[in-house]
Design a protein around this motif. Sequence first.
Motif, PDB file in Angstrom:
ATOM      1  N   THR A  72       0.823  -1.215   0.000  1.00 26.41           N
ATOM      2  CA  THR A  72       0.000   0.000   0.000  1.00 26.41           C
ATOM      3  C   THR A  72       0.852   1.258   0.000  1.00 26.41           C
ATOM      4  N   VAL A  73       1.964   1.253   0.748  1.00 28.09           N
ATOM      5  CA  VAL A  73       2.776   2.465   0.870  1.00 28.09           C
ATOM      6  C   VAL A  73       3.922   2.527  -0.140  1.00 28.09           C
ATOM      7  N   LEU A  76       6.103   5.631  -1.803  1.00 26.29           N
ATOM      8  CA  LEU A  76       6.378   6.734  -0.882  1.00 26.29           C
ATOM      9  C   LEU A  76       7.816   6.622  -0.409  1.00 26.29           C
ATOM     10  N   GLN A  81       6.626   6.246   4.606  1.00 23.46           N
ATOM     11  CA  GLN A  81       6.180   4.882   4.894  1.00 23.46           C
ATOM     12  C   GLN A  81       6.211   4.609   6.397  1.00 23.46           C
ATOM     13  N   LYS A 100       0.742  12.853  -1.533  1.00 22.36           N
ATOM     14  CA  LYS A 100       0.566  11.426  -1.772  1.00 22.36           C
ATOM     15  C   LYS A 100       0.544  10.657  -0.448  1.00 22.36           C
ATOM     16  N   ARG A 103      -2.834  11.093   1.232  1.00 18.99           N
ATOM     17  CA  ARG A 103      -3.894  10.286   0.605  1.00 18.99           C
ATOM     18  C   ARG A 103      -3.803   8.824   0.995  1.00 18.99           C
ATOM     19  N   VAL A 104      -2.597   8.271   0.990  1.00 20.93           N
ATOM     20  CA  VAL A 104      -2.407   6.873   1.368  1.00 20.93           C
ATOM     21  C   VAL A 104      -2.812   6.670   2.825  1.00 20.93           C
ATOM     22  N   ALA A 107      -6.536   6.745   3.216  1.00 19.78           N
ATOM     23  CA  ALA A 107      -7.129   5.518   2.685  1.00 19.78           C
ATOM     24  C   ALA A 107      -6.990   4.364   3.675  1.00 19.78           C
TER      25      ALA A 107
END
Length: 160
Positions: A72-73, A76, A81, A100, A103-104, A107
């Motif tokens: 998922t990360v 980055l 991370q 970014k 946003r991650v 989420a």
Amino acid sequence: MIVADAGPLIALAKVDALALIQSLFEFVSVPQSVWDEVMAKSGVEVERLTAASDDFLRVEPNVVLAEPLAKTVRGLGAGEQQAIALALTQASVLLADDWKARRVAQALGVSVTGTAGVLLLAKEKGLLDKVRPHLEAMRRAGYWLSDDFVEMAARLAGES
């Protein structure tokens, strides 16, 4: 509790405003990879962050990323991370400016704020009279903020 990424720490240190986050939060967790990133810089911010590490910044060991989180990360930086992973493990708010990374984190269900969010909260709590001068000082010190962003933050602070 809050976990910080490098950007907001550097921005606040550049304008000697680290005391704001100390006033707002009991302590700030900083992953080792984020700490290494900020200590690799040169300038007054390194001295200010080093001094703050004795008071309210807690450098935490890096988290081993489980495979689903690692996927998922991906994309980055190491600091982002680790900041997201630490915020997840500590059920903390993430202090990050990188779009970014924000946003991650969101989420993944992590609450996120940024440098401007800290300034707005400080104004709300009566620790600052105005937000705009701090944002302008950050820009003069080399921290990139767009005109639109500064205007939006000033409007949110009731300064426009």
